[in-house]
Design a protein around this motif. Structure first.
Motif, PDB file in Angstrom:
ATOM      1  N   ARG A  17     -38.886 -63.657 -99.606  1.00 39.89           N
ATOM      2  CA  ARG A  17     -37.711 -62.989-100.177  1.00 39.89           C
ATOM      3  C   ARG A  17     -37.625 -63.497-101.608  1.00 39.89           C
ATOM      4  O   ARG A  17     -37.127 -64.592-101.859  1.00 39.89           O
ATOM      5  CB  ARG A  17     -36.448 -63.356 -99.395  1.00 39.89           C
ATOM      6  CG  ARG A  17     -35.186 -62.713 -99.955  1.00 39.89           C
ATOM      7  CD  ARG A  17     -33.968 -63.086 -99.163  1.00 39.89           C
ATOM      8  NE  ARG A  17     -33.511 -64.423 -99.539  1.00 39.89           N
ATOM      9  CZ  ARG A  17     -32.409 -64.989 -99.056  1.00 39.89           C
ATOM     10  NH1 ARG A  17     -31.665 -64.361 -98.155  1.00 39.89           N
ATOM     11  NH2 ARG A  17     -32.054 -66.205 -99.439  1.00 39.89           N
ATOM     12  N   TYR A 102     -33.641 -60.031 -94.598  1.00 44.34           N
ATOM     13  CA  TYR A 102     -33.797 -60.421 -95.994  1.00 44.34           C
ATOM     14  C   TYR A 102     -32.469 -60.715 -96.695  1.00 44.34           C
ATOM     15  O   TYR A 102     -32.450 -61.400 -97.705  1.00 44.34           O
ATOM     16  CB  TYR A 102     -34.573 -59.344 -96.760  1.00 44.34           C
ATOM     17  CG  TYR A 102     -35.982 -59.203 -96.258  1.00 44.34           C
ATOM     18  CD1 TYR A 102     -36.948 -60.120 -96.648  1.00 44.34           C
ATOM     19  CD2 TYR A 102     -36.342 -58.189 -95.390  1.00 44.34           C
ATOM     20  CE1 TYR A 102     -38.254 -60.018 -96.187  1.00 44.34           C
ATOM     21  CE2 TYR A 102     -37.643 -58.078 -94.929  1.00 44.34           C
ATOM     22  CZ  TYR A 102     -38.594 -58.995 -95.322  1.00 44.34           C
ATOM     23  OH  TYR A 102     -39.874 -58.890 -94.859  1.00 44.34           O
ATOM     24  N   THR A 103     -31.370 -60.201 -96.170  1.00 47.09           N
ATOM     25  CA  THR A 103     -30.070 -60.440 -96.792  1.00 47.09           C
ATOM     26  C   THR A 103     -29.275 -61.513 -96.060  1.00 47.09           C
ATOM     27  O   THR A 103     -28.276 -62.002 -96.582  1.00 47.09           O
ATOM     28  CB  THR A 103     -29.242 -59.140 -96.851  1.00 47.09           C
ATOM     29  OG1 THR A 103     -29.086 -58.628 -95.528  1.00 47.09           O
ATOM     30  CG2 THR A 103     -29.909 -58.110 -97.747  1.00 47.09           C
ATOM     31  N   GLU A 105     -28.158 -65.071 -94.771  1.00 48.72           N
ATOM     32  CA  GLU A 105     -28.283 -66.475 -95.165  1.00 48.72           C
ATOM     33  C   GLU A 105     -28.416 -67.359 -93.930  1.00 48.72           C
ATOM     34  O   GLU A 105     -29.083 -68.366 -93.955  1.00 48.72           O
ATOM     35  CB  GLU A 105     -27.101 -66.912 -96.017  1.00 48.72           C
ATOM     36  CG  GLU A 105     -27.088 -66.275 -97.393  1.00 48.72           C
ATOM     37  CD  GLU A 105     -28.380 -66.473 -98.183  1.00 48.72           C
ATOM     38  OE1 GLU A 105     -28.955 -67.575 -98.157  1.00 48.72           O
ATOM     39  OE2 GLU A 105     -28.814 -65.507 -98.836  1.00 48.72           O
ATOM     40  N   ASP A 106     -27.739 -66.982 -92.856  1.00 49.97           N
ATOM     41  CA  ASP A 106     -27.796 -67.736 -91.606  1.00 49.97           C
ATOM     42  C   ASP A 106     -28.586 -66.925 -90.597  1.00 49.97           C
ATOM     43  O   ASP A 106     -28.108 -65.913 -90.094  1.00 49.97           O
ATOM     44  CB  ASP A 106     -26.387 -68.011 -91.082  1.00 49.97           C
ATOM     45  CG  ASP A 106     -26.392 -68.791 -89.786  1.00 49.97           C
ATOM     46  OD1 ASP A 106     -27.476 -69.254 -89.356  1.00 49.97           O
ATOM     47  OD2 ASP A 106     -25.322 -68.935 -89.187  1.00 49.97           O
ATOM     48  N   VAL A 118     -34.187 -70.950 -91.950  1.00 50.19           N
ATOM     49  CA  VAL A 118     -33.559 -70.862 -93.266  1.00 50.19           C
ATOM     50  C   VAL A 118     -34.528 -70.292 -94.298  1.00 50.19           C
ATOM     51  O   VAL A 118     -35.743 -70.349 -94.124  1.00 50.19           O
ATOM     52  CB  VAL A 118     -33.071 -72.254 -93.752  1.00 50.19           C
ATOM     53  CG1 VAL A 118     -31.973 -72.798 -92.857  1.00 50.19           C
ATOM     54  CG2 VAL A 118     -34.224 -73.249 -93.822  1.00 50.19           C
ATOM     55  N   TRP A 119     -33.966 -69.757 -95.379  1.00 54.61           N
ATOM     56  CA  TRP A 119     -34.743 -69.380 -96.554  1.00 54.61           C
ATOM     57  C   TRP A 119     -34.806 -70.589 -97.468  1.00 54.61           C
ATOM     58  O   TRP A 119     -33.783 -71.218 -97.731  1.00 54.61           O
ATOM     59  CB  TRP A 119     -34.085 -68.217 -97.296  1.00 54.61           C
ATOM     60  CG  TRP A 119     -34.141 -66.919 -96.569  1.00 54.61           C
ATOM     61  CD1 TRP A 119     -33.126 -66.321 -95.884  1.00 54.61           C
ATOM     62  CD2 TRP A 119     -35.253 -66.037 -96.471  1.00 54.61           C
ATOM     63  NE1 TRP A 119     -33.546 -65.127 -95.358  1.00 54.61           N
ATOM     64  CE2 TRP A 119     -34.855 -64.927 -95.702  1.00 54.61           C
ATOM     65  CE3 TRP A 119     -36.572 -66.075 -96.947  1.00 54.61           C
ATOM     66  CZ2 TRP A 119     -35.709 -63.870 -95.405  1.00 54.61           C
ATOM     67  CZ3 TRP A 119     -37.415 -65.022 -96.644  1.00 54.61           C
ATOM     68  CH2 TRP A 119     -36.993 -63.940 -95.891  1.00 54.61           C
ATOM     69  N   GLN A 120     -35.990 -70.912 -97.966  1.00 51.99           N
ATOM     70  CA  GLN A 120     -36.147 -72.021 -98.907  1.00 51.99           C
ATOM     71  C   GLN A 120     -36.990 -71.547-100.094  1.00 51.99           C
ATOM     72  O   GLN A 120     -38.059 -70.969 -99.900  1.00 51.99           O
ATOM     73  CB  GLN A 120     -36.843 -73.217 -98.249  1.00 51.99           C
ATOM     74  CG  GLN A 120     -36.022 -73.923 -97.220  1.00 51.99           C
ATOM     75  CD  GLN A 120     -34.833 -74.651 -97.827  1.00 51.99           C
ATOM     76  OE1 GLN A 120     -34.884 -75.124 -98.954  1.00 51.99           O
ATOM     77  NE2 GLN A 120     -33.754 -74.730 -97.070  1.00 51.99           N
TER      78      GLN A 120
END
Length: 145
Positions: A17, A102-103, A105-106, A118-120
């Protein structure tokens, strides 16, 4: 030391992302270390690696993948959770069918393990954050995607 040491073939999905990748956050209490790794898992006997990564993401996050493309293969010899390990990791770039991933957060927890997803940002791993398997960051920075 493992009673019956074996090389474990695994398939991991690198889902991007922007400059971030989707990973799970793990904790190795024997090292007092938090680490991150793309989702995926073991390849079953007779199962192609690309099929394994699709199955694993379905099992771990309940998502379907498309545009699954092999980025490379990494050999990982390591010590974790108080034991030695040896993996051959097939690293795939992939996209998720559901755009809500993709949108979000959790993204909740890995369904079969309970570890957070998680996204990092890749830049996070330039500091003290740890990304496994070893060599993945170099592969992603020099990769084709």
């Amino acid at each position: 030391m493992n009673a019956n040491p074996a090389i474990r073939p695994i398939a991991l999905a690198v889902i991007r992302r922007g400059d971030a990748i989707l990973v799970f956050e793990g904790r190795d209490e024997t090292k007092q270390q938090t680490f991150y790794r793309p989702l995926g898992g073991g390849i079953e006997f007779g199962e192609p690696a690309a099929d394994a990564v699709r199955r694993e993401l379905r099992e771990e996050l309940g998502v379907e993948l498309y545009n699954v493309e092999l980025l490379g293969v990494l050999e990982n010899i390591f010590a974790a959770f108080g034991r030695r390990g040896h993996e051959i990791a097939f690293i795939f770039a992939a996209d998720v069918v559901d755009p809500a991933v993709y949108t979000a957060e959790d993204l909740g927890l890995v369904l079969d393990e309970g570890t957070p997803v998680v996204w990092q940002p890749l830049s996070r791993f330039d500091g003290d954050a740890i990304l496994y398997p070893t060599g993945l960051l170099d592969l992603l920075r020099g990769g084709r995607r």
